[in-house]
Design an enzyme around this catalytic site. Structure first.
Site, short mmCIF file in Angstrom:
data_model
loop_
_atom_site.label_atom_id
_atom_site.label_comp_id
_atom_site.label_asym_id
_atom_site.label_seq_id
_atom_site.Cartn_x
_atom_site.Cartn_y
_atom_site.Cartn_z
N MET A 119 -65.16 17.82 -30.03
CA MET A 119 -65.09 18.55 -31.62
C MET A 119 -66.16 17.42 -32.76
O MET A 119 -66.21 17.27 -33.42
CB MET A 119 -63.58 17.49 -32.12
CG MET A 119 -62.65 18.33 -31.82
SD MET A 119 -60.88 18.53 -32.66
CE MET A 119 -60.70 16.65 -32.89
N LEU A 164 -70.41 12.59 -31.09
CA LEU A 164 -70.28 12.55 -30.14
C LEU A 164 -71.05 11.22 -29.54
O LEU A 164 -71.99 10.96 -30.82
CB LEU A 164 -71.82 13.47 -29.81
CG LEU A 164 -71.40 15.03 -29.69
CD1 LEU A 164 -72.71 16.05 -28.64
CD2 LEU A 164 -70.48 15.61 -29.03
N GLY A 188 -68.95 8.64 -24.47
CA GLY A 188 -68.03 9.17 -23.46
C GLY A 188 -68.53 10.72 -23.45
O GLY A 188 -68.05 11.62 -22.48
N HIS A 189 -68.56 11.53 -24.75
CA HIS A 189 -68.91 13.16 -24.92
C HIS A 189 -69.74 12.67 -23.68
O HIS A 189 -70.52 13.77 -23.42
CB HIS A 189 -69.03 13.05 -26.19
CG HIS A 189 -68.00 13.04 -27.10
ND1 HIS A 189 -67.91 12.43 -28.17
CD2 HIS A 189 -67.14 13.96 -26.88
CE1 HIS A 189 -67.06 13.22 -29.15
NE2 HIS A 189 -66.41 13.41 -28.28
N ASP A 214 -58.76 11.87 -23.31
CA ASP A 214 -56.58 12.45 -23.63
C ASP A 214 -56.32 12.66 -22.35
O ASP A 214 -56.27 13.97 -22.17
CB ASP A 214 -57.07 13.15 -24.48
CG ASP A 214 -58.06 13.10 -25.77
OD1 ASP A 214 -58.03 12.68 -26.42
OD2 ASP A 214 -59.19 12.70 -25.65
N GLN A 238 -54.13 15.41 -22.63
CA GLN A 238 -54.55 16.77 -22.94
C GLN A 238 -55.28 17.33 -21.35
O GLN A 238 -54.98 18.94 -21.33
CB GLN A 238 -55.54 16.72 -23.18
CG GLN A 238 -56.35 17.71 -23.80
CD GLN A 238 -57.53 16.61 -24.95
OE1 GLN A 238 -56.96 17.69 -26.47
NE2 GLN A 238 -58.74 17.25 -24.86
N ARG A 248 -63.17 8.59 -34.09
CA ARG A 248 -62.50 8.35 -35.05
C ARG A 248 -62.62 6.65 -34.77
O ARG A 248 -61.80 5.99 -36.21
CB ARG A 248 -60.91 8.27 -34.68
CG ARG A 248 -60.09 9.56 -34.79
CD ARG A 248 -58.97 10.47 -34.52
NE ARG A 248 -58.28 11.13 -34.97
CZ ARG A 248 -58.32 12.45 -35.01
NH1 ARG A 248 -58.16 12.23 -32.83
NH2 ARG A 248 -57.56 13.47 -35.04
P1 AMP Z 1 -62.84 15.39 -29.11
O1 AMP Z 1 -64.39 14.93 -29.61
O2 AMP Z 1 -62.87 14.23 -28.96
O3 AMP Z 1 -61.61 16.37 -28.76
O4 AMP Z 1 -63.39 14.81 -27.22
C1 AMP Z 1 -64.37 16.22 -26.72
C2 AMP Z 1 -64.12 15.92 -24.70
O5 AMP Z 1 -64.15 14.43 -24.71
C3 AMP Z 1 -62.17 15.28 -24.60
O6 AMP Z 1 -62.64 16.01 -23.29
C4 AMP Z 1 -61.97 13.89 -24.61
O7 AMP Z 1 -61.40 13.55 -23.33
C5 AMP Z 1 -63.60 13.43 -24.42
N1 AMP Z 1 -63.40 12.46 -24.23
C6 AMP Z 1 -63.34 11.85 -25.54
N2 AMP Z 1 -63.55 10.46 -26.21
C7 AMP Z 1 -63.95 10.31 -24.55
C8 AMP Z 1 -63.98 8.81 -23.92
N3 AMP Z 1 -64.10 7.17 -24.31
N4 AMP Z 1 -64.32 8.59 -22.24
C9 AMP Z 1 -64.31 9.83 -21.80
N5 AMP Z 1 -63.72 10.75 -21.85
C10 AMP Z 1 -64.33 11.14 -23.33
#
Ligand code: AMP
Length: 283
Positions: free
Chosen positions: A34, A37, A40-41, A155, A158, A192
């Site tokens: 989403m 970035l 993690g992303h 997640d 998820q 967040r």
């Molecule tokens: P989001 O943009 O929050 O929907 O996350 C997109 C993807 O990045 C999802 O598969 C999340 O699980 C992964 N993600 C988000 N934060 C992290 C993190 N800190 N470590 C690993 N993956 C992450």
């Protein structure tokens, strides 16, 4: 400076780019996000690049996974910074669809996952969430036709829901999970986290600390129920409003009574101020 990946905003442009990759028999990995970035992303993107020649990162803040009371309007949107961050990451294509593309007039279909989507964790507190995620992820899979897709363990529920979705509907996509990337004080990286005030940010690593503490006690033989009860108290003491702290079977996410019912995963969701944070660890 590394070149930014190509941005496509329409389905015809996406399909042309994917067809070019397919013509040269390149494998394709998708990393759905989403935006906003962080490292993690980017770790997911690097993992994708190790597994496939063509990497697509999708950036779409999916309205269907937010309840009316949630943060859809204020969710951080930082496309320019995201594209800069993706330069040199291994992403070849960034798909940035509009809501007209994802939910055109007359759109009337929803995928409602069960199994791991119905175990009383995120689903209990965000009842709309997994149908919204499953529907948009299915669309992204059909639009991008990847060989593999990478999701973060951040997640965790998820990841299990998407794994079941891809398997049950035979979507032809291999789902890969990636470990959680954390700040140096243990806080799981999240878009967040940008909402946190300085005081909240200072308290936020408590979540991970308590998870590690519980996992440690359980690994040393403490009873699950007692360890979890102490963990709940510690989280509330740090100023959080707890949605859940639970020990679950790491595969099914079903409740467990003891480590014999494991492998064990500890999962937490809690609000600090107006920000809801989630985290999890294995035992
Ligand atoms: P989001 O943009 O929050 O929907 O996350 C997109 C993807 O990045 C999802 O598969 C999340 O699980 C992964 N993600 C988000 N934060 C992290 C993190 N800190 N470590 C690993 N993956 C992450």
């Amino acid at each position: 400076m590394a070149r930014q990946p190509r941005v496509v905003r329409t389905l015809p442009a996406l399909h042309r780019a994917v067809a070019r990759w397919r013509k040269t028999r390149q494998s394709i990995a998708l990393v759905p996000t989403m935006g906003a970035l962080h490292q993690g992303h980017l770790t997911l993107v690097r993992l994708a690049r190790r597994r496939a020649r063509g990497v697509i990162v999708s950036i779409y803040v999916n309205p269907a996974q937010f309840a009316p009371t949630e943060d859809l309007a204020s969710y951080p949107r930082t496309l320019d910074a995201d594209l800069a961050a993706l330069a040199g990451s291994g992403a070849g294509l960034v798909f940035v669809p509009t809501t007209e593309t994802m939910y055109p007039a007359g759109f009337a279909t929803r995928i409602v996952p069960e199994g791991p989507a119905s175990v009383g964790l995120e689903d209990k507190f965000r009842p709309h969430f997994f149908a919204g995620v499953a529907t948009v992820v299915t669309k992204l899979f059909l639009q991008c036709r990847p060989d593999i897709a990478i999701f973060g363990e951040k997640d965790y529920q998820q990841l299990k829901v998407i794994t079941a979705l891809a398997r049950d509907l035979e979507l032809g996509v291999e789902i890969l999970g990636a470990p959680i990337v954390r700040e140096s004080d243990g806080l799981a990286m999240s878009s967040r986290n940008a909402y946190l005030s300085a005081g909240e940010r200072a308290a936020a690593p408590t979540l991970h600390r308590v998870l590690e503490d519980c996992a440690d006690k359980i690994a040393r033989g403490a009873a699950l129920a007692g360890a979890i009860e102490q963990g709940r108290a510690a989280i509330e003491h740090a100023g959080f409003v707890l949605d859940y702290l639970e020990a679950r079977n790491a595969d099914t996410l079903r409740p467990i009574g003891s480590v014999q019912d494991g492998p064990v995963r500890l999962l937490v969701a809690a609000k600090i101020g107006r920000t809801r944070l989630i985290d999890n660890v294995g035992v």
